[in-house]
Design an enzyme around this catalytic site. Structure first.
Site, PDB file in Angstrom:
ATOM      1  N   LYS A  11      28.071 -85.517 -15.038  1.00  0.00           N
ATOM      2  CA  LYS A  11      27.555 -86.019 -13.759  1.00  0.00           C
ATOM      3  C   LYS A  11      27.337 -87.533 -13.839  1.00  0.00           C
ATOM      4  CE  LYS A  11      23.897 -85.986 -10.364  1.00  0.00           C
ATOM      5  NZ  LYS A  11      22.582 -85.540  -9.887  1.00  0.00           N
ATOM      6  N   ASP A  19      16.207 -95.412  -5.083  1.00  0.00           N
ATOM      7  CA  ASP A  19      16.214 -94.733  -3.783  1.00  0.00           C
ATOM      8  C   ASP A  19      17.629 -94.215  -3.570  1.00  0.00           C
ATOM      9  OD1 ASP A  19      14.281 -94.085  -1.630  1.00  0.00           O
ATOM     10  OD2 ASP A  19      15.955 -94.800  -0.414  1.00  0.00           O
ATOM     11  N   SER A  20      17.719 -92.969  -3.198  1.00  0.00           N
ATOM     12  CA  SER A  20      19.038 -92.352  -3.129  1.00  0.00           C
ATOM     13  C   SER A  20      19.053 -91.266  -2.076  1.00  0.00           C
ATOM     14  CB  SER A  20      19.415 -91.786  -4.504  1.00  0.00           C
ATOM     15  OG  SER A  20      18.331 -91.088  -5.075  1.00  0.00           O
ATOM     16  N   HIS A  22      26.795 -91.505  -8.269  1.00  0.00           N
ATOM     17  CA  HIS A  22      26.230 -92.688  -7.620  1.00  0.00           C
ATOM     18  C   HIS A  22      25.225 -93.382  -8.553  1.00  0.00           C
ATOM     19  CE1 HIS A  22      24.075 -89.011  -7.084  1.00  0.00           C
ATOM     20  NE2 HIS A  22      23.036 -89.551  -6.471  1.00  0.00           N
ATOM     21  N   ASN A  31      10.543 -87.992  -9.125  1.00  0.00           N
ATOM     22  CA  ASN A  31      11.553 -86.929  -9.137  1.00  0.00           C
ATOM     23  C   ASN A  31      12.026 -86.687 -10.585  1.00  0.00           C
ATOM     24  OD1 ASN A  31      14.206 -85.746  -9.080  1.00  0.00           O
ATOM     25  ND2 ASN A  31      14.271 -86.166  -6.891  1.00  0.00           N
TER      26      ASN A  31
END
Ligand code: ITT
Length: 220
Positions: A176, A71-72, A181, A10
């Site tokens: 951001k 992983d999100s 997270h 990604n």
């Protein structure tokens, strides 16, 4: 300098992780910088942590380079936690990001503001030959009524961060990273790297790999 593979397909994650890792004594590589990129691995885990570990171990085993995987996803309360670990595939593989966000807004249409709570979750996993460790981070917010802004990636324009009234779609990557997270998980990882425990095992790993490679090309 210690190498670290940023093992994600990604591009949005690659950009954020590279920036978040700035200033650490690491030589970063992304998957597209490898001579041979391993094929993606099937994410068969039931949790973010299981999938992050699975990806970190897989890419480390394939490349021999100490690896960081991510992983999100987005957990929406009114949808019982969906799309959760299935965030990348929500609505089916063939959807564009914009279509996926529209689908989410449609599913949430008519849900009152007080019930629109959601959170982004990120689990980072770090793997080499001697250890594998995870670091988690969360960002609380709510699902917007419409898409807001064009910055970021994925669900950023439809997620409003608690206490800001703003979506990630209107924030710079620095803003951001401070709230996200991924930024929070990376802060834990950074603290761990600074303990020195990991540096020692990275060096050990590189030496092991170099020795193995040398051995394998020696004539019999
Ligand atoms: P890799 O497995 O190769 O890392 P992926 O995109 O398939 O890439 P995941 O399985 O972890 O990664 O899916 C995460 C999805 O959750 C991602 O595709 C986005 O749609 C969404 N997501 C995660 N973090 C996000 C963020 O910071 N902003 C917006 N969307 C995010």
């Amino acid at each position: 300098m210690n190498r670290l593979l940023i093992a994600t397909t990604n591009e949005g994650k690659v950009a954020e992780l590279k920036r978040l890792l700035e200033g650490l004594d690491l030589e970063l590589s992304s998957l597209d910088q490898l001579e041979e990129t391993p094929p993606p691995v099937e994410e068969t885990g039931q949790t973010f942590a299981e999938n992050a570990l699975l990806k970190a171990r897989y890419y480390f085993e394939r490349t021999g380079i100490p690896t960081l995987a991510d992983d999100s996803g987005l957990e929406v309360d009114a949808l019982g936690g969906r799309p959760g670990i299935h965030s990348a595939r929500y609505g089916g593989q063939g959807l564009s990001v914009a279509e996926r966000n529209s689908l989410l807004l449609d599913e949430m249409s008519g849900v009152p503001t007080e019930d629109r709570g959601a959170r982004f979750v990120c689990v980072l996993a770090l793997a080499n030959r001697t250890m594998v460790k995870t670091f988690d981070g969360y960002c609380e917010g709510e699902i917007a009524q419409t898409s807001i802004g064009t910055d970021g990636f994925g669900y950023d324009p439809v997620f409003i961060i608690t206490g800001t009234g703003q979506s990630f779609g209107t924030m710079s990557s620095a803003e951001k990273n401070r709230l996200s997270h991924r930024g929070k998980a990376l802060e834990k990882l950074r603290k761990f790297l600074l303990t020195g425990e990991w540096d020692a095992s990275i060096t050990e790993q590189i030496e092991l790999v170099e020795r193995e490679e040398t051995t394998s090309i020696l004539p019999l």
